[in-house]
Design a protein around this motif. Structure first.
Motif, short mmCIF file in Angstrom:
data_model
loop_
_atom_site.label_atom_id
_atom_site.label_comp_id
_atom_site.label_asym_id
_atom_site.label_seq_id
_atom_site.Cartn_x
_atom_site.Cartn_y
_atom_site.Cartn_z
N SER A 166 82.67 19.43 36.95
CA SER A 166 82.15 18.74 38.51
C SER A 166 82.94 18.06 39.23
O SER A 166 84.08 17.43 38.81
CB SER A 166 80.77 18.09 38.21
OG SER A 166 80.95 16.94 37.59
N SER A 213 83.06 14.70 42.31
CA SER A 213 82.29 13.68 42.98
C SER A 213 82.81 13.14 43.98
O SER A 213 84.23 13.62 44.51
CB SER A 213 81.84 12.49 42.03
OG SER A 213 83.09 12.05 41.53
N CYS A 231 85.93 16.53 48.34
CA CYS A 231 85.47 17.60 47.58
C CYS A 231 85.92 18.94 48.07
O CYS A 231 86.23 20.13 47.23
CB CYS A 231 83.91 17.62 47.43
SG CYS A 231 83.21 16.34 46.44
N LYS A 278 87.99 11.79 40.81
CA LYS A 278 87.02 12.31 41.34
C LYS A 278 86.34 13.78 40.68
O LYS A 278 85.43 14.29 40.86
CB LYS A 278 86.79 12.66 42.85
CG LYS A 278 86.91 11.14 43.48
CD LYS A 278 87.47 11.32 44.84
CE LYS A 278 87.40 10.00 45.71
NZ LYS A 278 87.88 8.99 45.33
N HIS A 324 85.60 15.56 37.16
CA HIS A 324 84.96 15.39 36.02
C HIS A 324 85.55 16.53 35.03
O HIS A 324 85.35 17.85 35.59
CB HIS A 324 83.59 15.25 35.86
CG HIS A 324 82.99 14.24 36.85
ND1 HIS A 324 82.77 13.15 36.35
CD2 HIS A 324 82.74 14.14 38.18
CE1 HIS A 324 82.50 12.25 37.33
NE2 HIS A 324 82.36 13.00 38.54
#
Length: 75
Positions: A16, A18, A24, A68, A70
């Motif tokens: 993922s 963040s 993003c 940022k 994961h």
């Protein structure tokens, strides 16, 4: 675990992202989508940024941005 923690030659999968929408979007644009395979292939002499192999392209990413992303260990 975060992308910033990968050491040269280590591989992982993205789980993922963040952060705010703009970072993003930039990370998605360079191929860091869910389950994408990533390999750390080197780092600069001072340690930041590191170079990552993402979908066949080598991309340099700063530590702040790599925190940022994961990840999980490579199967």
């Amino acid at each position: 675990m975060f992308l910033s923690e990968l050491k040269p030659t280590q591989k992982a999968h993205v789980t993922s992202l963040s952060g705010d929408d703009s970072i993003c979007r930039r990370l998605l644009d360079i191929g860091l989508t869910k389950d994408a395979k990533v390999e750390c292939i080197g780092k600069s002499p001072c340690g930041d940024p590191k170079a990552y192999l993402i979908r066949g392209a080598v991309i340099a990413i700063r530590k702040d941005d790599a925190k940022k992303v994961h990840i999980r260990g490579f199967d």
